[in-house]
Motif scaffolding. Structure first.
Motif, PDB file in Angstrom:
ATOM      1  N   PHE A 140       0.837  -1.210   0.000  1.00  0.00           N
ATOM      2  CA  PHE A 140       0.000   0.000   0.000  1.00  0.00           C
ATOM      3  C   PHE A 140       0.872   1.260   0.000  1.00  0.00           C
ATOM      4  O   PHE A 140       0.571   2.236  -0.681  1.00  0.00           O
ATOM      5  CB  PHE A 140      -0.943  -0.002   1.215  1.00  0.00           C
ATOM      6  CG  PHE A 140      -2.152  -0.865   1.011  1.00  0.00           C
ATOM      7  CD1 PHE A 140      -2.094  -2.241   1.231  1.00  0.00           C
ATOM      8  CD2 PHE A 140      -3.352  -0.318   0.574  1.00  0.00           C
ATOM      9  CE1 PHE A 140      -3.210  -3.051   1.023  1.00  0.00           C
ATOM     10  CE2 PHE A 140      -4.472  -1.117   0.376  1.00  0.00           C
ATOM     11  CZ  PHE A 140      -4.405  -2.487   0.594  1.00  0.00           C
ATOM     12  N   GLU A 141       1.950   1.214   0.752  1.00  0.00           N
ATOM     13  CA  GLU A 141       2.814   2.390   0.877  1.00  0.00           C
ATOM     14  C   GLU A 141       3.533   2.692  -0.442  1.00  0.00           C
ATOM     15  O   GLU A 141       3.574   3.834  -0.896  1.00  0.00           O
ATOM     16  CB  GLU A 141       3.835   2.118   1.995  1.00  0.00           C
ATOM     17  CG  GLU A 141       4.593   3.336   2.461  1.00  0.00           C
ATOM     18  CD  GLU A 141       5.509   3.000   3.630  1.00  0.00           C
ATOM     19  OE1 GLU A 141       6.117   1.901   3.644  1.00  0.00           O
ATOM     20  OE2 GLU A 141       5.625   3.842   4.538  1.00  0.00           O
ATOM     21  N   ARG A 142       4.061   1.661  -1.085  1.00  0.00           N
ATOM     22  CA  ARG A 142       4.782   1.864  -2.346  1.00  0.00           C
ATOM     23  C   ARG A 142       3.875   2.341  -3.456  1.00  0.00           C
ATOM     24  O   ARG A 142       4.283   3.066  -4.352  1.00  0.00           O
ATOM     25  CB  ARG A 142       5.491   0.561  -2.775  1.00  0.00           C
ATOM     26  CG  ARG A 142       6.729   0.278  -1.954  1.00  0.00           C
ATOM     27  CD  ARG A 142       7.445  -0.947  -2.487  1.00  0.00           C
ATOM     28  NE  ARG A 142       6.606  -2.131  -2.348  1.00  0.00           N
ATOM     29  CZ  ARG A 142       6.826  -3.293  -2.969  1.00  0.00           C
ATOM     30  NH1 ARG A 142       7.850  -3.421  -3.783  1.00  0.00           N
ATOM     31  NH2 ARG A 142       6.035  -4.314  -2.770  1.00  0.00           N
ATOM     32  N   LYS A 143       2.607   1.912  -3.419  1.00  0.00           N
ATOM     33  CA  LYS A 143       1.642   2.381  -4.408  1.00  0.00           C
ATOM     34  C   LYS A 143       1.493   3.900  -4.351  1.00  0.00           C
ATOM     35  O   LYS A 143       1.294   4.564  -5.366  1.00  0.00           O
ATOM     36  CB  LYS A 143       0.288   1.697  -4.145  1.00  0.00           C
ATOM     37  CG  LYS A 143      -0.905   2.276  -4.881  1.00  0.00           C
ATOM     38  CD  LYS A 143      -0.886   1.953  -6.354  1.00  0.00           C
ATOM     39  CE  LYS A 143      -2.176   2.476  -7.015  1.00  0.00           C
ATOM     40  NZ  LYS A 143      -2.066   2.422  -8.490  1.00  0.00           N
ATOM     41  N   GLY A 144       1.591   4.446  -3.149  1.00  0.00           N
ATOM     42  CA  GLY A 144       1.420   5.888  -2.982  1.00  0.00           C
ATOM     43  C   GLY A 144       0.306   6.235  -2.020  1.00  0.00           C
ATOM     44  O   GLY A 144      -0.058   7.403  -1.884  1.00  0.00           O
ATOM     45  N   TYR A 145      -0.253   5.220  -1.362  1.00  0.00           N
ATOM     46  CA  TYR A 145      -1.296   5.492  -0.384  1.00  0.00           C
ATOM     47  C   TYR A 145      -0.675   5.860   0.961  1.00  0.00           C
ATOM     48  O   TYR A 145       0.485   5.576   1.234  1.00  0.00           O
ATOM     49  CB  TYR A 145      -2.250   4.299  -0.263  1.00  0.00           C
ATOM     50  CG  TYR A 145      -3.096   4.125  -1.514  1.00  0.00           C
ATOM     51  CD1 TYR A 145      -3.653   5.238  -2.137  1.00  0.00           C
ATOM     52  CD2 TYR A 145      -3.322   2.870  -2.087  1.00  0.00           C
ATOM     53  CE1 TYR A 145      -4.423   5.105  -3.292  1.00  0.00           C
ATOM     54  CE2 TYR A 145      -4.088   2.731  -3.237  1.00  0.00           C
ATOM     55  CZ  TYR A 145      -4.635   3.847  -3.835  1.00  0.00           C
ATOM     56  OH  TYR A 145      -5.381   3.717  -4.975  1.00  0.00           O
TER      57      TYR A 145
END
Ligand code: GDP
Ligand code: MG
Length: 162
Positions: free
Chosen positions: A36-41
């Motif tokens: 989730f973090e790497r996606k940009g959330y």
């Protein structure tokens, strides 16, 4: 600027995500957060809890007529769960895509369940399935003061706002 306002409004979309007891026991917390973090959330709330069976039943109330409801509620309350709120444009629907189909046998490779789980009863992660359930689940699991609002330095790069 109008564009900024649109982007800002979209950022306020929030969803409830939980690493279930199987994901916690298997050491997959950081892997799941990372996707989730790497996606940009943006992570705006997180805690480790052992829900009671009654609480688990509330969380899954929509499934109370299903034959697996009792086992499901028992399992969710069997150990630590990592409860989270993630924020970002399209996070409810796209979060479900990151998670993959309910049955890991039908989840695409590249999704969390596709890559990391094998059977439907141990599919390691929960994600809200729509705006109403997202709101209800966030309210069930979190008090308002347990959630933060902030602007991350990465947002101008993720959303293209200067
Ligand atoms: P989700 O939104 O993709 O998690 O799926 P549902 O809301 O339909 O179901 C909630 C959870 O119940 C799933 O994540 C599974 O852990 C469990 N579940 C769903 N269908 C079945 C089933 O047919 N058998 C069993 N044992 N568990 C199921
Ligand atoms: Mg569901």
């Amino acid at each position: 600027m109008l564009q900024d306002q649109e982007v800002h409004a979209a950022e306020l979309e929030r969803t409830f995500i939980a690493v279930k007891p199987d994901g916690v026991q298997r050491g997959l917390i950081s892997e799941i957060i990372s996707r989730f973090e790497r996606k940009g959330y943006k992570l705006v709330g997180i805690k480790v809890v052992v829900p009671s069976k009654e609480f688990a039943g509330k969380h899954y109330h929509a499934l109370k007529e299903k034959p697996f409801f009792n086992g499901l509620s028992e399992f969710l309350s069997s150990g630590p769960v990592v409860a989270m709120v993630w924020e970002g444009e399209g996070v409810i629907t796209y979060g479900r895509k990151l998670i993959g189909a309910t049955d890991p046998q039908k989840s695409e490779p590249g999704t969390i369940r596709g890559d990391l789980a094998v059977v439907v009863g141990r599919n390691i992660i929960h994600g809200s399935d729509g705006p109403e359930t997202a709101k209800d689940e966030i309210n069930l699991w979190f008090k308002p003061e347990e959630l933060v609002s902030f602007t991350s330095n990465a947002e101008k790069w993720i959303y293209g706002v200067n």
